[in-house]
Design an enzyme around this catalytic site. Structure first.
Site, PDB file in Angstrom:
ATOM      1  N   SER A  93       0.806  -1.219   0.000  1.00  0.00           N
ATOM      2  CA  SER A  93       0.000   0.000   0.000  1.00  0.00           C
ATOM      3  C   SER A  93       0.839   1.268   0.000  1.00  0.00           C
ATOM      4  O   SER A  93       0.332   2.338  -0.353  1.00  0.00           O
ATOM      5  CB  SER A  93      -0.956  -0.004   1.199  1.00  0.00           C
ATOM      6  OG  SER A  93      -0.268  -0.300   2.394  1.00  0.00           O
ATOM      7  N   ASP A 100      -1.319   5.373  12.176  1.00  0.00           N
ATOM      8  CA  ASP A 100      -0.604   5.093  10.928  1.00  0.00           C
ATOM      9  C   ASP A 100       0.624   5.981  10.808  1.00  0.00           C
ATOM     10  O   ASP A 100       0.535   7.156  10.450  1.00  0.00           O
ATOM     11  CB  ASP A 100      -1.543   5.311   9.736  1.00  0.00           C
ATOM     12  CG  ASP A 100      -0.917   4.853   8.418  1.00  0.00           C
ATOM     13  OD1 ASP A 100       0.278   4.516   8.412  1.00  0.00           O
ATOM     14  OD2 ASP A 100      -1.633   4.837   7.396  1.00  0.00           O
ATOM     15  N   HIS A 151       2.308   4.910   6.274  1.00  0.00           N
ATOM     16  CA  HIS A 151       1.914   5.547   5.018  1.00  0.00           C
ATOM     17  C   HIS A 151       2.150   7.053   5.096  1.00  0.00           C
ATOM     18  O   HIS A 151       2.555   7.565   6.138  1.00  0.00           O
ATOM     19  CB  HIS A 151       0.451   5.241   4.707  1.00  0.00           C
ATOM     20  CG  HIS A 151       0.174   3.779   4.599  1.00  0.00           C
ATOM     21  ND1 HIS A 151      -0.218   3.015   5.675  1.00  0.00           N
ATOM     22  CD2 HIS A 151       0.262   2.935   3.538  1.00  0.00           C
ATOM     23  CE1 HIS A 151      -0.359   1.750   5.295  1.00  0.00           C
ATOM     24  NE2 HIS A 151      -0.076   1.675   4.007  1.00  0.00           N
TER      25      HIS A 151
END
Length: 353
Positions: free
Chosen positions: A76, A324, A327
């Site tokens: 991702s 997170d 990312h």
């Protein structure tokens, strides 16, 4: 230790797109829309040592790729970069969605076509690059055990990649999971499997082998003539805990050169990639194949402020919230990767007069 070869400098103008304007950003990368109030993290540019990195030029990029195709292979974070590219190109051309499924889902391949330039942009979900199967009897989870077949490229990309002109390959944090390593369909070793009957091996071994297999496979394809870019490991910035113990990334400005060190597992993953890339370069030279380094690690090591944290996607599992810090927000520092990409593409594809 390898010091970062540059620094982040203020850029008051900020990005050339906004999270409101770009429809390609998935919710967990759209930090502003998710509630992040500060904007300063978007107003920095990477300045390499002794040179100036050109701004991304969408017109120039689309001219270079006219009639060609580009694929991102990875997890991702690789899709994170592909989203950035879609947003950067949007000011010049808007693509048709030719994905086989919902383009916002990381579990499926995505494909976009720019009719004005006959350019195809694809992203193939393959977090381990090689064939992988979930082996946890309790089903998939954030840290479930995976079987990796280290000598077999993942079919998700391997069956479709031969005709692509540019391939950006990467992998990262999925290799921290418990892993069972197979070669020739036989279990040979494992990482964090807690099975005393199986030889223990590091995640660096699996990481190296995955890149070796992927790069070797590209060289074995009879009709593959593309340029391969290996994007180096993207560091995380968890502080005051790990991903599963309350760690977070709440800084609001970049670190300065010298404040962060390229060391530990980030350095080891980086070195493993460099070794496999150099090997591919040597072997590919006789076949006329080019393998290029897209070195993102040093620059991103200095950007603890660029992650979604609690303003992006969080997973609820076993009453645990995961911030997170892996990312990157869009717009944000990851846009710089596509400036790197365009810079290298110009050197490799534009012939001097």
């Amino acid at each position: 230790m390898i010091p970062p070869t540059g620094d982040w400098v203020p850029y008051p103008r900020g990005p050339n797109y906004t999270s409101e304007q770009c429809p390609f950003i998935v919710p967990h990368n759209n930090c502003i829309r998710s509630g992040r109030s500060d904007r300063q993290f978007m107003k920095w540019r990477w300045r390499p040592k002794d040179c100036e990195l050109p701004l991304f030029d969408a017109v120039q990029f689309l001219q270079l790729v006219r009639g060609k195709s580009m694929a991102f292979i990875g997890d991702s974070v690789g899709w994170n970069q592909a989203q950035s590219l879609l947003c950067l190109l949007m000011s010049v051309s808007y693509p048709e969605n030719r994905s086989q499924s919902n383009a916002t889902s990381r579990a499926y391949s995505t494909r976009w076509f720019y009719p004005d330039h006959a350019f195809t942009l694809a992203s193939f979900w393959s977090p381990f690059l090689v064939k992988a199967r979930d082996s946890d009897p309790n089903g998939p989870s954030l840290d479930s055990t995976m079987n990796l077949y280290l000598d077999q490229p993942s079919e998700e990309w391997a069956t479709q990649i031969e005709d692509f002109d540019f391939v950006i390959i990467s992998a990262g944090h999925w290799f921290f999971r418990p892993l069972m390593y197979y070669i020739d369909e036989q279990l040979v070793s494992c990482h964090k499997c807690r099975n005393k009957t199986v030889t223990s091996a590091t995640h660096y071994y699996g990481y190296s082998m995955a890149f070796r297999t992927a790069l070797s496979y590209l060289q074995s394809l009879e009709n593959y003539k593309g340029i391969t870019f290996l994007r180096t490991f993207s560091p995380s910035h968890f502080e005051n805990g790990e991903w599963n113990s309350g760690g977070d990334c709440l800084r609001t400005r970049p670190s300065r050169n010298g404040e962060a060190k390229l060391e530990g597992y980030t350095l080891e993953f980086y070195k493993a990639q460099i070794r496999e890339l150099e090997k591919a370069k040597r072997e590919g030279k006789s076949k006329g194949l080019k393998f290029e380094l897209l070195a993102a690690t040093e620059a991103m090591l200095l950007r603890p402020d660029g992650h979604p944290s609690r303003f992006g996607y969080t997973s609820q599992e076993k009453n645990m919230t995961v911030n997170d810090c892996v990312h990157w927000c869009l717009p944000g520092p990851i846009d710089t990767w596509n400036e790197f990409l365009l810079y290298i593409m110009k050197k490799e594809t534009v012939k001097p007069f």
